[in-house]
Design a protein around this motif. Sequence first.
Motif, PDB file in Angstrom:
ATOM      1  N   GLU A 186      58.175  21.870  15.578  1.00 54.45           N
ATOM      2  CA  GLU A 186      58.459  22.800  14.498  1.00 54.45           C
ATOM      3  C   GLU A 186      57.579  24.409  14.583  1.00 54.45           C
ATOM      4  O   GLU A 186      56.612  24.178  15.116  1.00 54.45           O
ATOM      5  CB  GLU A 186      57.961  22.241  13.066  1.00 54.45           C
ATOM      6  N   ARG A 201      59.551  33.939  12.890  1.00 61.62           N
ATOM      7  CA  ARG A 201      60.796  32.887  12.919  1.00 61.62           C
ATOM      8  C   ARG A 201      62.113  33.426  13.474  1.00 61.62           C
ATOM      9  O   ARG A 201      62.808  33.179  14.292  1.00 61.62           O
ATOM     10  CB  ARG A 201      60.981  32.142  11.619  1.00 61.62           C
ATOM     11  N   ASN A 204      63.073  33.481  17.040  1.00 55.92           N
ATOM     12  CA  ASN A 204      62.318  32.015  17.835  1.00 55.92           C
ATOM     13  C   ASN A 204      63.687  31.889  17.866  1.00 55.92           C
ATOM     14  O   ASN A 204      64.695  31.072  17.275  1.00 55.92           O
ATOM     15  CB  ASN A 204      61.726  30.849  16.967  1.00 55.92           C
ATOM     16  N   GLY A 205      63.966  31.550  19.362  1.00 53.26           N
ATOM     17  CA  GLY A 205      64.867  31.260  19.966  1.00 53.26           C
ATOM     18  C   GLY A 205      65.349  29.199  20.311  1.00 53.26           C
ATOM     19  O   GLY A 205      65.701  28.684  20.901  1.00 53.26           O
ATOM     20  N   ILE A 206      63.607  29.588  19.817  1.00 50.44           N
ATOM     21  CA  ILE A 206      63.341  27.741  20.552  1.00 50.44           C
ATOM     22  C   ILE A 206      63.529  26.849  19.271  1.00 50.44           C
ATOM     23  O   ILE A 206      63.092  27.110  17.845  1.00 50.44           O
ATOM     24  CB  ILE A 206      61.723  28.102  20.999  1.00 50.44           C
ATOM     25  N   LYS A 207      64.209  25.718  19.379  1.00 47.48           N
ATOM     26  CA  LYS A 207      64.704  24.985  18.450  1.00 47.48           C
ATOM     27  C   LYS A 207      63.818  23.508  18.473  1.00 47.48           C
ATOM     28  O   LYS A 207      63.456  22.837  19.671  1.00 47.48           O
ATOM     29  CB  LYS A 207      65.762  24.741  18.495  1.00 47.48           C
ATOM     30  N   PRO A 208      63.393  22.280  17.176  1.00 48.09           N
ATOM     31  CA  PRO A 208      62.850  21.287  17.999  1.00 48.09           C
ATOM     32  C   PRO A 208      63.029  20.681  18.617  1.00 48.09           C
ATOM     33  O   PRO A 208      64.855  20.230  17.999  1.00 48.09           O
ATOM     34  CB  PRO A 208      62.690  20.723  15.984  1.00 48.09           C
ATOM     35  N   ASP A 210      63.368  20.650  21.580  1.00 49.19           N
ATOM     36  CA  ASP A 210      63.988  21.558  22.939  1.00 49.19           C
ATOM     37  C   ASP A 210      62.394  21.142  23.548  1.00 49.19           C
ATOM     38  O   ASP A 210      61.353  20.630  24.011  1.00 49.19           O
ATOM     39  CB  ASP A 210      63.734  22.662  22.400  1.00 49.19           C
ATOM     40  N   TYR A 220      60.161  34.451  24.208  1.00 42.73           N
ATOM     41  CA  TYR A 220      59.892  34.864  22.305  1.00 42.73           C
ATOM     42  C   TYR A 220      58.267  35.626  22.532  1.00 42.73           C
ATOM     43  O   TYR A 220      58.739  36.481  21.336  1.00 42.73           O
ATOM     44  CB  TYR A 220      59.547  33.178  22.159  1.00 42.73           C
ATOM     45  N   GLN A 331      68.035  36.341  11.529  1.00 41.62           N
ATOM     46  CA  GLN A 331      68.400  35.106  12.499  1.00 41.62           C
ATOM     47  C   GLN A 331      69.440  35.127  13.743  1.00 41.62           C
ATOM     48  O   GLN A 331      69.460  34.866  14.507  1.00 41.62           O
ATOM     49  CB  GLN A 331      69.019  34.038  11.854  1.00 41.62           C
TER      50      GLN A 331
END
Length: 581
Positions: A186, A201, A204-208, A210, A220, A331
């Motif tokens: 997270e 937020r 942010n293109g990084i997802k939990p 990844d 980022y 977003q």
Amino acid sequence: MAVLAADGLQYNVRINAPGDLDDLLEENLDLLRYRGNPRTDREQLRRLVRTTPRQARELLATEGYYSPEVAVRLDDNGGTPNVIVDVTPGEAVLVGGVEIVLNGFESSGESPFDKDALRASWPLAEGEVFRQEDWERAKRAIVRAVVQTRYPRAQLTESVATVDPDTRRALLRVALDSGPEMRFGELKIEGLKRYPESIVRNLNGIKPGDVYDEAALQAYQAKLQDTGYFSGVEVSADLNALLAQQRDAAEDKQTGTAPPATIAPLPLLVRVVENKAKNVSVGVGISTNTGGRTSVSYDDLAIWGLRMKSAITLEQKKQNAHADFYFPTTQDGYNDSFGAALNRDDIEGETIRSASVYGKRAWGTPTLERSISIEYLNESRSIAGAEPTHAMSLPLTYAVTWRKLDNLIFPTRGYVLNATAGGAVLPLLTDQKFLRATARGITYRPLNAKNLFIFRGELGVLGSSSKSGVPATYLFRAGGDNSVRGYAYQELGVREGEATVGGRYLMTAGAEYQYWFKPTWGAAVFYDTGNAADSLSDIHPKSGYGVGARYKSPVGPINVDVAYGHAVRKARLHFSLGFTF
């Protein structure tokens, strides 16, 4: 021929070696390093001569020559001693085979790590000369390829090069252990005080879940830095969580428990230092296009939750006042803004005063940018000897930019293309309906590290039943630093009385050759051509050509050119910063 200067024993050294090997020996042999040393006497010189063959063979081995013949002669009869070093390097040792052993690389996700691609990326291939520098570079490259994504704790566990001087072949073996796989968890944010978390937020293109990827972290971080809200940004995996897991692993090892194959997802940590909410700056400068410049800018990062950038800029040929408001990035990655501006241009006998309000939505990446904008423009125009005119328009414009460059600041290979299309097609707040399209591009074609060709071109077309009523802002002119060099800013266009005004069509092109004699300094020769007119048949290209100097400054390439305008038979100085758009 090298001669001792000043205090020590004076002697000459001549090295006879092919290619760049003489430079290698001159830069590294003790025979040359210690000449001029006050402690060097004739006995010390003879000791240096005796040790030179061994030292030369060691140096030549780093370039792949393991069986060289080295002969050193000392002529010490009479005056100044002479040392002659003759080198026959023989055949270079080639890479005979490469074995790459990959241990670990187990993935917890659906997409396994591509071991074959990693092996294929090994840069020191079979048949290449085995140079020590290339060997070390290849080992660093394969480790870097792994630690930058998925396996940041990977390390070399074995690297062996077995050289056979008889067969002139080197057998290479590299073993790499991946360590556990790392994935992101997270998002955690530290340092925010005045600005909302959505600013961080939404970018942010990084997802939990990844996999760890340094390139994603850097992208980022760059996005956050570009917002203007922060004076400092650091994006990383939370190392404190990693240290805690390492401590737990060490305790498990003591108790005989097997270490985990993967690391628990590490929080994505963003640390920021907020910029001052309000900032005022004053600047002065000069442009070979528009003359001397003075500017005052005021930025406010917290107006109704928006970011405002405003400025008043006074130049000899152009004056501008504007205020732009930016919404936080959504977003979905959209950057929305709106603003208003007042402009006055006095160029080539034509004076244009305009007021505008506009809105824009932009999205994309540094390699593919897109935007759509709408602008209401109210303009008055006057030229000597003619009645002033007035025009207003409400055009909608779509723009797209493609970039494929090896470096966005100092490009040496690749291209940039930009295209726009739009117009005012409804009678709403518009005196004359029109359609307008532009295209421009630049490409970089290197021959090698020192020689570079640059080609660029620009096209523009405006379609309307009459040019009357179309704001002059949307017409085309040419000439200046980034157009046709050798001519004044927007000097080329349609003659109207004593003035030069914009036309319906634009065509320009340019070719440039650069030679970089030092990493940051270069020279250029170039040829530009182009013009603007009200019909294609009336475009009579004007030529400009000249020479220039290039410097890679910390803020981008600086270009200083002296160009001769063939049509006006004058030389003109041009100064510009950067080439891309």
